[in-house]
Write a protein that holds these residues in place. Structure first.
Motif, PDB file in Angstrom:
ATOM      1  N   GLN A 106      87.743   7.463   6.566  1.00 39.89           N
ATOM      2  CA  GLN A 106      87.807   8.919   6.792  1.00 39.89           C
ATOM      3  C   GLN A 106      88.716   9.287   7.968  1.00 39.89           C
ATOM      4  O   GLN A 106      89.574  10.162   7.863  1.00 39.89           O
ATOM      5  CB  GLN A 106      86.380   9.464   7.000  1.00 39.89           C
ATOM      6  CG  GLN A 106      86.299  10.967   7.175  1.00 39.89           C
ATOM      7  CD  GLN A 106      86.437  11.397   8.632  1.00 39.89           C
ATOM      8  OE1 GLN A 106      85.945  10.718   9.529  1.00 39.89           O
ATOM      9  NE2 GLN A 106      87.117  12.489   8.862  1.00 39.89           N
ATOM     10  N   GLU A 107      88.546   8.582   9.081  1.00 40.65           N
ATOM     11  CA  GLU A 107      89.313   8.916  10.298  1.00 40.65           C
ATOM     12  C   GLU A 107      90.813   8.738  10.073  1.00 40.65           C
ATOM     13  O   GLU A 107      91.624   9.566  10.465  1.00 40.65           O
ATOM     14  CB  GLU A 107      88.836   8.014  11.445  1.00 40.65           C
ATOM     15  CG  GLU A 107      89.182   8.580  12.806  1.00 40.65           C
ATOM     16  CD  GLU A 107      88.666   7.691  13.949  1.00 40.65           C
ATOM     17  OE1 GLU A 107      89.433   7.476  14.897  1.00 40.65           O
ATOM     18  OE2 GLU A 107      87.517   7.208  13.854  1.00 40.65           O
ATOM     19  N   SER A 110      92.218  11.439   7.787  1.00 38.53           N
ATOM     20  CA  SER A 110      92.280  12.696   8.541  1.00 38.53           C
ATOM     21  C   SER A 110      93.458  12.676   9.520  1.00 38.53           C
ATOM     22  O   SER A 110      94.228  13.636   9.629  1.00 38.53           O
ATOM     23  CB  SER A 110      90.939  12.866   9.266  1.00 38.53           C
ATOM     24  OG  SER A 110      90.953  14.005  10.031  1.00 38.53           O
ATOM     25  N   HIS A 113      96.688  13.378   8.022  1.00 45.76           N
ATOM     26  CA  HIS A 113      96.702  14.681   7.310  1.00 45.76           C
ATOM     27  C   HIS A 113      96.832  14.506   5.797  1.00 45.76           C
ATOM     28  O   HIS A 113      97.622  15.186   5.130  1.00 45.76           O
ATOM     29  CB  HIS A 113      97.832  15.585   7.854  1.00 45.76           C
ATOM     30  CG  HIS A 113      97.749  15.782   9.336  1.00 45.76           C
ATOM     31  ND1 HIS A 113      96.776  16.554   9.924  1.00 45.76           N
ATOM     32  CD2 HIS A 113      98.491  15.269  10.354  1.00 45.76           C
ATOM     33  CE1 HIS A 113      96.929  16.521  11.244  1.00 45.76           C
ATOM     34  NE2 HIS A 113      97.952  15.748  11.529  1.00 45.76           N
ATOM     35  N   SER A 142      83.275  15.153   8.165  1.00 45.67           N
ATOM     36  CA  SER A 142      84.693  15.466   7.940  1.00 45.67           C
ATOM     37  C   SER A 142      84.803  16.919   7.481  1.00 45.67           C
ATOM     38  O   SER A 142      83.797  17.602   7.336  1.00 45.67           O
ATOM     39  CB  SER A 142      85.259  14.549   6.851  1.00 45.67           C
ATOM     40  OG  SER A 142      84.768  14.944   5.579  1.00 45.67           O
ATOM     41  N   SER A 144      86.214  17.636   4.603  1.00 43.78           N
ATOM     42  CA  SER A 144      86.597  17.497   3.186  1.00 43.78           C
ATOM     43  C   SER A 144      85.513  17.978   2.229  1.00 43.78           C
ATOM     44  O   SER A 144      84.331  17.985   2.565  1.00 43.78           O
ATOM     45  CB  SER A 144      86.893  16.024   2.878  1.00 43.78           C
ATOM     46  OG  SER A 144      87.957  15.567   3.676  1.00 43.78           O
TER      47      SER A 144
END
Length: 374
Positions: A106-107, A110, A113, A142, A144
């Motif tokens: 996830q990180e 993110s 982008h 997140s 999302s």
């Protein structure tokens, strides 16, 4: 594939799978990749966090980047950092991340982008026992959108990980496994494989999935035993799917001594199983916990009624007495009786009336979600 071998793309999509095992979630993602390619073209890449026996099947669809991580301890190092930075530079700006394990990335998604939609199938017991709670928290925290196949799965996750409700979408997966040649032709193929004479009085009950405790393969065998005790000897049971070590041993050492041994058949995983789902009389979903398994949807699409246990997952949300039945939680006797009732009165059931979308429809719905990020 090596990163240097990749060419730039327009609006490329990364599909992430936690591995390439012959189990529900990776097979589901593989079908999504095939559907995406059919509908939208070749601008996709598949990232596998860990490998597996279906890796060649994935490679036939699109370039595959295997991160070779250990799922029990996913380490994000400079190689993984470099991979996603490069993918973004090449034009891969969107990502469909399948299963809670993809929360490990996830990180990094993110930071680069890369707009991401997460698909979560797992229920809490699996998330906890596999040690994936930190990945689930990453997804919940997140920005999302998160897609769940059923309210049952979503509600448990929302409650446990405080996922904001406005980021939740309920979209059942699509199904591509339809047998086109009709039920009688499918039945003929099954009987041939069983080396049985295709007599109308012989009925076949199917269970499917990776045979282990969570899937209730032991309960499936108990139901075969119930049928034997009631002297319903014209009913055969097929379990479709590979076995864990316990069931491999059970098959070899215990089953040969069981009184119903001639009526139960274990068939290994099969890449083209549509005829099996179409040719049987009833499908039993014996899982103790199962979010929204495709095998139940594949049965319904192929006009085979489904029986499941209450409070074990999301499938009961779509069973209505016409396409299938929900019985008391883990009550083997009730499931056996319900199956016998359907076998006696097959004309009462209309499984194919269930509204289930195709993989192509599902992927189109998923891609429309990216608009909300723009």
């Amino acid at each position: 594939v090596t990163l240097s071998a990749l060419s730039p793309v327009q609006e490329g999509v990364i599909f992430i799978s936690h591995n390439a095992s012959a189990t529900g979630a990776p097979i589901n993602l593989l079908n999504q990749c095939k559907a995406y390619k059919q509908v939208f073209g070749n601008n996709l890449i598949i990232v596998l966090i860990s490998g597996g026996e279906l890796i060649d099947a994935f490679r036939k669809v699109a370039p595959v980047l295997d991160l070779h991580r250990d799922l029990a301890d996913i380490i994000i190092d400079e190689n993984v950092e470099h991979a996603f930075f490069t993918l973004k530079c090449l034009g891969y700006s969107k990502c469909i991340a399948n299963t809670v394990v993809s929360g490990a990335l996830q990180e990094i998604l993110s930071k680069n982008h890369i707009q991401t939609v997460y698909e979560i199938h797992e229920l809490l017991h699996v998330i906890r026992t596999a040690g994936w709670t930190s990945y689930a928290k990453n997804i919940a925290q997140s920005a999302s959108l998160v897609v769940f196949p059923a309210h049952y799965v979503a509600n448990k996750f929302i409650e446990e990980f405080q996922l904001p409700i406005e980021r939740v979408r309920i979209i059942p997966q699509g199904i591509s496994l339809v047998y086109e040649n009709g039920k009688s032709s499918a039945r003929e193929k099954i009987f041939k494989r069983l080396r049985l004479e295709n007599l109308p009085e012989i009925k076949i009950i199917l269970g499917s999935g990776f045979a282990h405790h969570r899937k209730g393969t032991d309960l499936f065998c108990q139901i075969a035993e119930e049928f034997h005790k009631a002297q319903r000897i014209n009913v055969h049971f097929i379990w479709l799917g590979n076995c864990d070590e316990y069931f491999e041993n059970w098959k070899k050492q215990v089953l040969p001594h069981m009184p119903y041994k001639k009526n139960i058949h274990f068939w290994d995983f099969e890449p083209e199983p549509a005829y099996i789902f179409a040719g049987v009389d009833v499908f039993l979903l014996t899982s103790r916990e199962d979010p929204f398994p495709s095998v139940a949807l594949e049965s319904l699409v192929n006009d085979t009624p489904v029986i499941t246990f209450k409070d074990t997952g999301g499938i009961e949300e779509i069973l209505n007495g016409i396409n299938g039945v929900v019985v008391e939680h883990l009550n083997v006797k009730m499931m056996a009786d319900a199956a016998w009732e359907i076998l006696q009165n097959p004309d009462k059931m209309r499984p194919a009336t269930t509204k289930i979308q195709t993989c192509s429809e599902f992927i189109e719905t998923l891609m429309r979600l990216f608009v909300s990020y723009e």
